[in-house]
Design a protein around this motif. Structure first.
Motif, PDB file in Angstrom:
ATOM      1  N   VAL A 154       0.876  -1.167   0.000  1.00  0.00           N
ATOM      2  CA  VAL A 154       0.000   0.000   0.000  1.00  0.00           C
ATOM      3  C   VAL A 154       0.913   1.216   0.000  1.00  0.00           C
ATOM      4  CG1 VAL A 154      -1.716   1.324   1.287  1.00  0.00           C
ATOM      5  CG2 VAL A 154      -1.798  -1.154   1.352  1.00  0.00           C
ATOM      6  N   GLU A 155       0.552   2.232  -0.775  1.00  0.00           N
ATOM      7  CA  GLU A 155       1.316   3.471  -0.804  1.00  0.00           C
ATOM      8  C   GLU A 155       0.349   4.641  -0.871  1.00  0.00           C
ATOM      9  OE1 GLU A 155       3.835   5.243  -4.292  1.00  0.00           O
ATOM     10  OE2 GLU A 155       5.118   3.913  -3.087  1.00  0.00           O
ATOM     11  N   VAL A 156       0.569   5.635  -0.008  1.00  0.00           N
ATOM     12  CA  VAL A 156      -0.263   6.831   0.016  1.00  0.00           C
ATOM     13  C   VAL A 156       0.680   8.037   0.045  1.00  0.00           C
ATOM     14  CG1 VAL A 156      -2.074   8.111   1.241  1.00  0.00           C
ATOM     15  CG2 VAL A 156      -2.066   5.608   1.301  1.00  0.00           C
ATOM     16  N   ARG A 157       0.317   9.079  -0.704  1.00  0.00           N
ATOM     17  CA  ARG A 157       1.131  10.304  -0.770  1.00  0.00           C
ATOM     18  C   ARG A 157       0.296  11.508  -0.367  1.00  0.00           C
ATOM     19  NH1 ARG A 157       2.854   7.963  -5.948  1.00  0.00           N
ATOM     20  NH2 ARG A 157       5.080   7.525  -5.770  1.00  0.00           N
ATOM     21  N   THR A 158       0.991  12.500   0.163  1.00  0.00           N
ATOM     22  CA  THR A 158       0.358  13.794   0.419  1.00  0.00           C
ATOM     23  C   THR A 158       1.411  14.876   0.229  1.00  0.00           C
ATOM     24  OG1 THR A 158      -1.094  15.010   1.924  1.00  0.00           O
ATOM     25  CG2 THR A 158       0.801  13.919   2.926  1.00  0.00           C
ATOM     26  N   TRP A 159       0.930  16.074  -0.088  1.00  0.00           N
ATOM     27  CA  TRP A 159       1.828  17.224  -0.189  1.00  0.00           C
ATOM     28  C   TRP A 159       1.646  18.049   1.066  1.00  0.00           C
ATOM     29  CZ3 TRP A 159       1.314  22.582  -0.288  1.00  0.00           C
ATOM     30  CH2 TRP A 159       2.488  23.270  -0.622  1.00  0.00           C
ATOM     31  N   ILE A 160       2.765  18.466   1.645  1.00  0.00           N
ATOM     32  CA  ILE A 160       2.759  19.234   2.891  1.00  0.00           C
ATOM     33  C   ILE A 160       3.394  20.593   2.625  1.00  0.00           C
ATOM     34  CG2 ILE A 160       3.614  19.314   5.269  1.00  0.00           C
ATOM     35  CD1 ILE A 160       3.565  16.226   5.234  1.00  0.00           C
ATOM     36  N   ASP A 161       2.744  21.629   3.087  1.00  0.00           N
ATOM     37  CA  ASP A 161       3.251  22.987   2.911  1.00  0.00           C
ATOM     38  C   ASP A 161       4.283  23.296   4.006  1.00  0.00           C
ATOM     39  OD1 ASP A 161       3.668  25.556   2.054  1.00  0.00           O
ATOM     40  OD2 ASP A 161       1.721  26.322   2.744  1.00  0.00           O
ATOM     41  N   ALA A 162       5.359  22.537   3.972  1.00  0.00           N
ATOM     42  CA  ALA A 162       6.477  22.708   4.905  1.00  0.00           C
ATOM     43  C   ALA A 162       7.676  21.996   4.283  1.00  0.00           C
ATOM     44  CB  ALA A 162       6.152  22.096   6.266  1.00  0.00           C
ATOM     45  N   PRO A 163       8.889  22.490   4.545  1.00  0.00           N
ATOM     46  CA  PRO A 163      10.071  21.855   3.970  1.00  0.00           C
ATOM     47  C   PRO A 163      10.375  20.513   4.623  1.00  0.00           C
ATOM     48  CG  PRO A 163      10.723  23.614   5.469  1.00  0.00           C
ATOM     49  CD  PRO A 163       9.223  23.666   5.361  1.00  0.00           C
ATOM     50  N   PRO A 210      11.429  17.108  -1.647  1.00  0.00           N
ATOM     51  CA  PRO A 210      11.062  18.516  -1.812  1.00  0.00           C
ATOM     52  C   PRO A 210      10.232  18.672  -3.092  1.00  0.00           C
ATOM     53  CG  PRO A 210      13.460  18.241  -1.625  1.00  0.00           C
ATOM     54  CD  PRO A 210      12.864  16.886  -1.748  1.00  0.00           C
ATOM     55  N   ARG A 211       9.112  19.391  -2.980  1.00  0.00           N
ATOM     56  CA  ARG A 211       8.270  19.574  -4.163  1.00  0.00           C
ATOM     57  C   ARG A 211       7.451  20.852  -3.998  1.00  0.00           C
ATOM     58  NH1 ARG A 211       8.436  16.052  -7.523  1.00  0.00           N
ATOM     59  NH2 ARG A 211       8.133  14.219  -6.254  1.00  0.00           N
ATOM     60  N   ASP A 212       7.521  21.709  -5.006  1.00  0.00           N
ATOM     61  CA  ASP A 212       6.692  22.919  -5.064  1.00  0.00           C
ATOM     62  C   ASP A 212       6.757  23.753  -3.782  1.00  0.00           C
ATOM     63  OD1 ASP A 212       5.851  22.123  -7.636  1.00  0.00           O
ATOM     64  OD2 ASP A 212       4.255  20.879  -6.774  1.00  0.00           O
ATOM     65  N   GLY A 213       7.942  23.898  -3.219  1.00  0.00           N
ATOM     66  CA  GLY A 213       8.120  24.708  -2.020  1.00  0.00           C
ATOM     67  C   GLY A 213       7.722  24.011  -0.738  1.00  0.00           C
ATOM     68  N   GLY A 214       7.359  22.751  -0.825  1.00  0.00           N
ATOM     69  CA  GLY A 214       6.975  21.984   0.358  1.00  0.00           C
ATOM     70  C   GLY A 214       7.578  20.597   0.281  1.00  0.00           C
ATOM     71  N   THR A 215       6.869  19.619   0.798  1.00  0.00           N
ATOM     72  CA  THR A 215       7.348  18.243   0.845  1.00  0.00           C
ATOM     73  C   THR A 215       6.271  17.301   0.340  1.00  0.00           C
ATOM     74  OG1 THR A 215       8.651  18.762   2.813  1.00  0.00           O
ATOM     75  CG2 THR A 215       8.247  16.416   2.362  1.00  0.00           C
TER      76      THR A 215
END
Length: 168
Positions: free
Chosen positions: A14-23, A109-114
């Motif tokens: 199982v794999e789940v991703r999220t983008w976080i607005d933090a480095p 690192p992605r789009d200014g976040g993680t």
């Protein structure tokens, strides 16, 4: 989210991703602090480092205590198998050569976040799930599917809690 495998021997994942607005350097302390994990999980009850370890490093071991309404209570010893600060933290449940499960956090690192990914693999070593399959071999695919779905929900909730803390 992504799933692979229908039988335990296939080492389903199982794999789940999220983008976080933090480095990543703000997210890393949250994913690498095993003492925090019980606050982020309904199933994991407590965790403690073994052998005098105090932080993640390849080869370090920790004891986890778990509770599940259908599977009961159990404890496992896990071994850190990957640890690159700010990038990846992974552990094998049981013997690293034949783990009952492998868990991994990956930070990019992605789009200014993680972009934070949590991935897990069942097997190939025996686990409580193996015992359920032994009792009902004709229901193996359903047992694996139900467990993967539970794990997906748990991982999604964990990532949401990490995101909330990192962005606070």
């Amino acid at each position: 989210m992504e799933w692979t495998g229908a039988r335990y021997a296939d080492k389903p994942t199982v794999e789940v991703r999220t983008w976080i607005d933090a480095p990543p350097d703000r997210v890393w302390p949250l994913v690498s602090d095993i003492g925090l994990m019980p606050d982020l999980s309904d199933e994991l009850q407590s965790v403690e480092w073994l052998d005098g370890a105090e932080e993640p490093a390849v080869g370090a071991r920790f004891l986890g205590r778990n509770k599940h309404r259908a599977l009961g209570e159990w404890q496992t010893t896990s071994h850190v198998v990957e640890c690159v600060p700010g990038t990846v933290f992974a552990w094998a449940v049981g013997t690293p050569a034949d783990p009952a499960a492998v868990w991994r956090f990956r930070l990019e690192p992605r789009d200014g976040g993680t972009e934070l990914t949590q991935w897990m693999q069942l097997g190939p070593g025996r686990s409580g799930l193996s015992m359920a399959i032994d009792r009902m071999p004709d229901k193996e695919q359903k047992i694996v599917f139900v467990r993967l779905r539970e794990l997906e929900c748990g991982i999604t909730a964990t990532l949401e809690k990490i995101k909330e803390r990192a962005e606070a």
